[in-house]
Design an enzyme around this catalytic site. Sequence first.
Site, mmCIF file in Angstrom:
data_model
loop_
_atom_site.group_PDB
_atom_site.id
_atom_site.type_symbol
_atom_site.label_atom_id
_atom_site.label_comp_id
_atom_site.label_asym_id
_atom_site.label_seq_id
_atom_site.Cartn_x
_atom_site.Cartn_y
_atom_site.Cartn_z
ATOM 1 N N ASN A 6 0.809 -1.221 0.000
ATOM 2 C CA ASN A 6 0.000 0.000 0.000
ATOM 3 C C ASN A 6 0.844 1.274 0.000
ATOM 4 O O ASN A 6 0.366 2.325 -0.420
ATOM 5 C CB ASN A 6 -0.928 -0.022 1.229
ATOM 6 C CG ASN A 6 -1.526 1.336 1.515
ATOM 7 O OD1 ASN A 6 -2.471 1.780 0.859
ATOM 8 N ND2 ASN A 6 -0.962 2.035 2.510
ATOM 9 N N TYR A 58 3.802 8.948 -11.421
ATOM 10 C CA TYR A 58 2.835 8.204 -10.598
ATOM 11 C C TYR A 58 1.967 7.278 -11.473
ATOM 12 O O TYR A 58 1.753 6.113 -11.140
ATOM 13 C CB TYR A 58 1.972 9.210 -9.838
ATOM 14 C CG TYR A 58 0.989 8.625 -8.854
ATOM 15 C CD1 TYR A 58 1.383 8.240 -7.573
ATOM 16 C CD2 TYR A 58 -0.353 8.480 -9.183
ATOM 17 C CE1 TYR A 58 0.473 7.731 -6.655
ATOM 18 C CE2 TYR A 58 -1.272 7.972 -8.276
ATOM 19 C CZ TYR A 58 -0.852 7.599 -7.009
ATOM 20 O OH TYR A 58 -1.766 7.096 -6.108
HETATM 21 P P1 NDP Z 1 -0.798 8.614 2.724
HETATM 22 O O1 NDP Z 1 0.119 9.633 2.154
HETATM 23 O O2 NDP Z 1 -1.917 9.054 3.598
HETATM 24 O O3 NDP Z 1 0.054 7.497 3.502
HETATM 25 C C1 NDP Z 1 1.143 6.906 2.871
HETATM 26 C C2 NDP Z 1 1.692 5.813 3.743
HETATM 27 O O4 NDP Z 1 2.788 5.207 3.046
HETATM 28 C C3 NDP Z 1 2.255 6.316 5.061
HETATM 29 O O5 NDP Z 1 2.052 5.343 6.078
HETATM 30 C C4 NDP Z 1 3.741 6.469 4.775
HETATM 31 O O6 NDP Z 1 4.586 6.366 5.931
HETATM 32 C C5 NDP Z 1 3.957 5.277 3.859
HETATM 33 N N1 NDP Z 1 5.134 5.406 3.021
HETATM 34 C C6 NDP Z 1 5.422 6.381 2.122
HETATM 35 N N2 NDP Z 1 6.627 6.157 1.567
HETATM 36 C C7 NDP Z 1 7.107 5.017 2.133
HETATM 37 C C8 NDP Z 1 8.323 4.288 2.006
HETATM 38 N N3 NDP Z 1 9.288 4.668 1.170
HETATM 39 N N4 NDP Z 1 8.484 3.188 2.779
HETATM 40 C C9 NDP Z 1 7.524 2.781 3.634
HETATM 41 N N5 NDP Z 1 6.361 3.425 3.804
HETATM 42 C C10 NDP Z 1 6.159 4.541 3.066
HETATM 43 O O7 NDP Z 1 -1.357 7.793 1.463
HETATM 44 P P2 NDP Z 1 -2.830 7.284 1.149
HETATM 45 O O8 NDP Z 1 -3.394 6.561 2.303
HETATM 46 O O9 NDP Z 1 -3.589 8.379 0.538
HETATM 47 O O10 NDP Z 1 -2.522 6.254 -0.044
HETATM 48 C C11 NDP Z 1 -2.222 4.888 0.204
HETATM 49 C C12 NDP Z 1 -2.035 4.189 -1.124
HETATM 50 O O11 NDP Z 1 -3.202 4.332 -1.928
HETATM 51 C C13 NDP Z 1 -0.886 4.765 -1.964
HETATM 52 O O12 NDP Z 1 -0.246 3.719 -2.646
HETATM 53 C C14 NDP Z 1 -1.583 5.688 -2.936
HETATM 54 O O13 NDP Z 1 -0.835 5.868 -4.093
HETATM 55 C C15 NDP Z 1 -2.861 4.902 -3.183
HETATM 56 N N6 NDP Z 1 -3.964 5.694 -3.677
HETATM 57 C C16 NDP Z 1 -4.475 6.713 -2.915
HETATM 58 C C17 NDP Z 1 -5.549 7.437 -3.370
HETATM 59 C C18 NDP Z 1 -6.163 8.514 -2.559
HETATM 60 O O14 NDP Z 1 -7.153 9.091 -3.033
HETATM 61 N N7 NDP Z 1 -5.685 8.815 -1.371
HETATM 62 C C19 NDP Z 1 -6.141 7.165 -4.690
HETATM 63 C C20 NDP Z 1 -5.544 6.081 -5.389
HETATM 64 C C21 NDP Z 1 -4.493 5.374 -4.889
HETATM 65 P P3 NDP Z 1 4.820 7.652 6.910
HETATM 66 O O15 NDP Z 1 3.545 7.802 7.692
HETATM 67 O O16 NDP Z 1 5.973 7.277 7.763
HETATM 68 O O17 NDP Z 1 5.084 8.820 6.014
#
Ligand code: NDP
Length: 240
Positions: free
Chosen positions: A82, A147
């Site tokens: 995720n 992306y």
């Molecule tokens: P957030 O930005 O709210 O959260 C991202 C999470 O990923 C955080 O827990 C962050 O950790 C972690 N993360 C980021 N980079 C890394 C890394 N290099 N290693 C380990 N962990 C990492 O994202 P969303 O909840 O919005 O999105 C979750 C997924 O869903 C993503 O893949 C996104 O692309 C996808 N998505 C989201 C949409 C949306 O509308 N929100 C739509 C379509 C897809 P930390 O808290 O430490 O920063």
Amino acid sequence: MARVAIVTGGTRGIGEAISLALRDQGATVAANYAGNEEKARAFTDRSGIRSYRWDVSDYDACVAAVQQIESELGPVDILVNNAGITRDGTMKRMTREMWDEVMDVNLGGCFNMAKAVFEGMTGRKFGRIVNIGSINGQAGQYGQVNYAAAKSGIHGFTKALAQEGARGGVTVNAIAPGYIDTEMVAAVPEDVLQKIVARIPVGRLGQASEIARGVAFLCSDDAGFITGSTLSINGGQHMY
Ligand code: NDP
């Protein structure tokens, strides 16, 4: 025995909802995060789910983390890829670094984590891998060549790995969320967001719990005949 699940980026946003849904389904969950200690600690305090810090774009760190989790919680049965980031910009403004960073985390992270658990899963004849793609990987999006390419890659990765895992009892599926009410979407300028919502047939953003429910279903023991599929959860915005 409870299934053991790893959710990358599992301490906030959509990942938090996925961690909670898998826990409620009976799994023992390990939630990964990159660096936001405060959010991770608060998540662990209120949920009781352990959180583990590592960077999914670092292959060695992924292998070491899986080893640590397996020694603490047992063999990993479920992996939810995720973790994701955006570094948006039009082609004119996009740097090579912005491209690499998004590819390395969003797509490279899926490879690193799957590589670390796949052999164990096929050896035990059970596994569930769910990769979080995006509507923007299906339809493209202005200002997101990095992306969209990474997320589109996730869909190809899913279908290829599903073929390798099928005989070993490992299913590999993807979920393509539409626009979900999280911090990632809150970063989108208000006027742009209004235009996006106007294009969603159900007339609202999605909730993280609505994605989590789909993930929990695909990770359940009785979803063994579903593999290589992409479940679009987007309010009807893109019918793929
Ligand atoms: P957030 O930005 O709210 O959260 C991202 C999470 O990923 C955080 O827990 C962050 O950790 C972690 N993360 C980021 N980079 C890394 C890394 N290099 N290693 C380990 N962990 C990492 O994202 P969303 O909840 O919005 O999105 C979750 C997924 O869903 C993503 O893949 C996104 O692309 C996808 N998505 C989201 C949409 C949306 O509308 N929100 C739509 C379509 C897809 P930390 O808290 O430490 O920063």
